[in-house]
Design a protein around this motif. Structure first.
Motif, PDB file in Angstrom:
ATOM      1  N   GLU A 244      -7.937  -4.482   3.587  1.00 19.86           N
ATOM      2  CA  GLU A 244      -9.267  -5.008   3.896  1.00 19.86           C
ATOM      3  C   GLU A 244     -10.296  -3.877   3.956  1.00 19.86           C
ATOM      4  OE1 GLU A 244     -12.393  -7.322   4.413  1.00 19.86           O
ATOM      5  OE2 GLU A 244     -10.387  -8.092   3.989  1.00 19.86           O
ATOM      6  N   LEU A 245      -9.959  -2.790   4.629  1.00 17.31           N
ATOM      7  CA  LEU A 245     -10.874  -1.639   4.689  1.00 17.31           C
ATOM      8  C   LEU A 245     -11.137  -1.090   3.293  1.00 17.31           C
ATOM      9  CD1 LEU A 245      -9.464   0.230   7.822  1.00 17.31           C
ATOM     10  CD2 LEU A 245     -11.668  -0.956   7.650  1.00 17.31           C
ATOM     11  N   HIS A 246     -10.099  -1.006   2.492  1.00 13.71           N
ATOM     12  CA  HIS A 246     -10.209  -0.492   1.120  1.00 13.71           C
ATOM     13  C   HIS A 246     -11.133  -1.392   0.292  1.00 13.71           C
ATOM     14  CE1 HIS A 246      -8.762   1.251  -2.707  1.00 13.71           C
ATOM     15  NE2 HIS A 246      -8.742   0.003  -3.146  1.00 13.71           N
ATOM     16  N   MET A 247     -10.922  -2.697   0.352  1.00 11.81           N
ATOM     17  CA  MET A 247     -11.723  -3.621  -0.445  1.00 11.81           C
ATOM     18  C   MET A 247     -13.181  -3.612   0.007  1.00 11.81           C
ATOM     19  SD  MET A 247      -9.136  -6.831  -1.267  1.00 11.81           S
ATOM     20  CE  MET A 247      -8.981  -7.393   0.437  1.00 11.81           C
TER      21      MET A 247
ATOM     22  N   LYS B 114     -14.810  -1.042   1.178  1.00 13.67           N
ATOM     23  CA  LYS B 114     -15.438   0.169   0.627  1.00 13.67           C
ATOM     24  C   LYS B 114     -15.787  -0.032  -0.843  1.00 13.67           C
ATOM     25  CE  LYS B 114     -12.222   2.883   2.571  1.00 13.67           C
ATOM     26  NZ  LYS B 114     -11.423   4.076   2.960  1.00 13.67           N
ATOM     27  N   GLU B 115     -14.896  -0.689  -1.564  1.00 14.75           N
ATOM     28  CA  GLU B 115     -15.197  -0.962  -2.974  1.00 14.75           C
ATOM     29  C   GLU B 115     -16.385  -1.912  -3.094  1.00 14.75           C
ATOM     30  OE1 GLU B 115     -10.935  -0.338  -5.222  1.00 14.75           O
ATOM     31  OE2 GLU B 115     -11.432  -2.370  -4.539  1.00 14.75           O
ATOM     32  N   GLU B 116     -16.390  -2.966  -2.285  1.00 17.24           N
ATOM     33  CA  GLU B 116     -17.425  -3.988  -2.402  1.00 17.24           C
ATOM     34  C   GLU B 116     -18.800  -3.482  -1.956  1.00 17.24           C
ATOM     35  OE1 GLU B 116     -14.090  -7.437  -1.462  1.00 17.24           O
ATOM     36  OE2 GLU B 116     -15.660  -7.017   0.011  1.00 17.24           O
ATOM     37  N   GLN B 117     -18.813  -2.650  -0.918  1.00 16.54           N
ATOM     38  CA  GLN B 117     -20.090  -2.224  -0.332  1.00 16.54           C
ATOM     39  C   GLN B 117     -20.630  -0.929  -0.928  1.00 16.54           C
ATOM     40  OE1 GLN B 117     -19.370  -2.133   3.914  1.00 16.54           O
ATOM     41  NE2 GLN B 117     -18.614  -4.242   3.938  1.00 16.54           N
ATOM     42  N   ILE B 118     -19.743  -0.072  -1.457  1.00 12.43           N
ATOM     43  CA  ILE B 118     -20.184   1.246  -1.913  1.00 12.43           C
ATOM     44  C   ILE B 118     -19.907   1.462  -3.402  1.00 12.43           C
ATOM     45  CG2 ILE B 118     -19.922   3.748  -1.602  1.00 12.43           C
ATOM     46  CD1 ILE B 118     -19.026   3.084   1.319  1.00 12.43           C
ATOM     47  N   LEU B 119     -18.635   1.440  -3.792  1.00 12.46           N
ATOM     48  CA  LEU B 119     -18.268   1.864  -5.144  1.00 12.46           C
ATOM     49  C   LEU B 119     -18.703   0.873  -6.219  1.00 12.46           C
ATOM     50  CD1 LEU B 119     -16.919   3.772  -7.099  1.00 12.46           C
ATOM     51  CD2 LEU B 119     -14.719   2.697  -6.566  1.00 12.46           C
TER      52      LEU B 119
ATOM     53  N   VAL C 126     -11.200   8.813  -4.222  1.00  8.27           N
ATOM     54  CA  VAL C 126     -10.738   8.326  -2.922  1.00  8.27           C
ATOM     55  C   VAL C 126      -9.991   7.006  -3.092  1.00  8.27           C
ATOM     56  CG1 VAL C 126     -11.464   7.487  -0.647  1.00  8.27           C
ATOM     57  CG2 VAL C 126     -12.560   9.505  -1.637  1.00  8.27           C
ATOM     58  N   MET C 127     -10.551   6.110  -3.912  1.00  9.13           N
ATOM     59  CA  MET C 127      -9.912   4.806  -4.124  1.00  9.13           C
ATOM     60  C   MET C 127      -8.571   4.963  -4.830  1.00  9.13           C
ATOM     61  SD  MET C 127     -11.887   2.576  -2.700  1.00  9.13           S
ATOM     62  CE  MET C 127     -12.141   3.898  -1.498  1.00  9.13           C
ATOM     63  N   ARG C 128      -8.484   5.882  -5.793  1.00 10.13           N
ATOM     64  CA  ARG C 128      -7.205   6.121  -6.472  1.00 10.13           C
ATOM     65  C   ARG C 128      -6.150   6.591  -5.457  1.00 10.13           C
ATOM     66  NH1 ARG C 128      -7.203   6.338 -12.112  1.00 10.13           N
ATOM     67  NH2 ARG C 128      -9.184   6.756 -13.149  1.00 10.13           N
TER      68      ARG C 128
END
Length: 227
Positions: free
Chosen positions: A128-131, A133-138, A156-158
């Motif tokens: 959830e934290l990972h997703m 970060k992707e949704e809000q930033i990357l 970072v995501m990799r």
């Protein structure tokens, strides 16, 4: 270049049906996507020639993977959000509920996946934290075409994808490779079916990001401003 010399990620991206073959042989084409087919097969003691033959026998088709690779960045991101982020948020709470029941009722069985529900709860929290970060930033960065600024977040995501892959391996260990004991109840069967689906979905999800979307940011597909 022979198939054995191509990376798992490239084959998964470009060859329709390759991911099903890789699932069959338990070859990691998501986090381990940069490894060549030959190297990955050798590490597992598999017959590379037999796997190559299966890949070569795949019929060319109007492939989902090829269609996805042809999408612009905004459309690909929308697909990832709908097909994987939303789905993971539905999958994990139900799998946690099922695993809690199996552990509670069958805790004395030698094949009981003890500790699985706690592990799934950790996976849910980390994913959830990972997703987010992707949704809000990357993803907004990539959608705006600012590929250069996205390079650091992509790395970072990799790295977090590698962590998810390790968590998936631990999940399979806790669940005894998803092997059901004789006479397993319906709940236990439903749990392992759901875990198999989660495994396949998470691997496809990571593959699509690592080997398609993020490679565009790296400039390796010649389309950082794609779409």
């Amino acid at each position: 270049m022979t198939l054995a010399n191509q990376s798992l990620g490239q084959l998964a991206r470009d060859l329709p049906g390759a991911t099903a073959v890789f699932h069959k042989y338990k070859l990691d084409f998501c986090c381990g996507g940069s490894r060549s087919l030959g190297d990955a097969a050798a590490r597992k003691g598999l017959d590379t020639t037999a796997i190559e033959a299966e890949l070569q026998a795949l019929q060319p088709q109007s492939a989902n993977q090829q269609q996805l690779a042809a999408l612009g960045n905004k459309e690909l991101i929308e697909h990832i959000l709908t097909r994987y982020h939303d789905v993971h948020r539905e999958q994990l709470p139900e799998l946690i509920r099922l695993s809690q029941r199996v552990e509670r009722v069958h805790g004395d069985h030698p094949m009981c996946p003890s500790g699985l529900s706690a592990h799934l709860e950790r996976m849910q929290e980390e994913l959830e934290l990972h997703m987010q970060k992707e949704e809000q930033i990357l993803f907004p960065m990539i959608a705006r075409g600012v590929g250069g600024m996205a390079l650091a977040p992509v790395q970072v995501m990799r790295h977090e994808h590698d962590d998810h892959g390790a968590a998936l391996d631990q999940l399979l260990n806790l669940a005894h490779g998803l092997s059901l004991p004789d006479g397993a109840c319906n709940t236990w069967q439903a749990l392992y079916r759901g875990l198999e689906t989660l495994k396949q979905d998470l691997m496809e999800h990571i593959h699509l990001e690592n080997n398609v979307l993020f490679q565009r940011v790296d400039g390796q597909l010649g389309g950082a401003n794609h779409g």
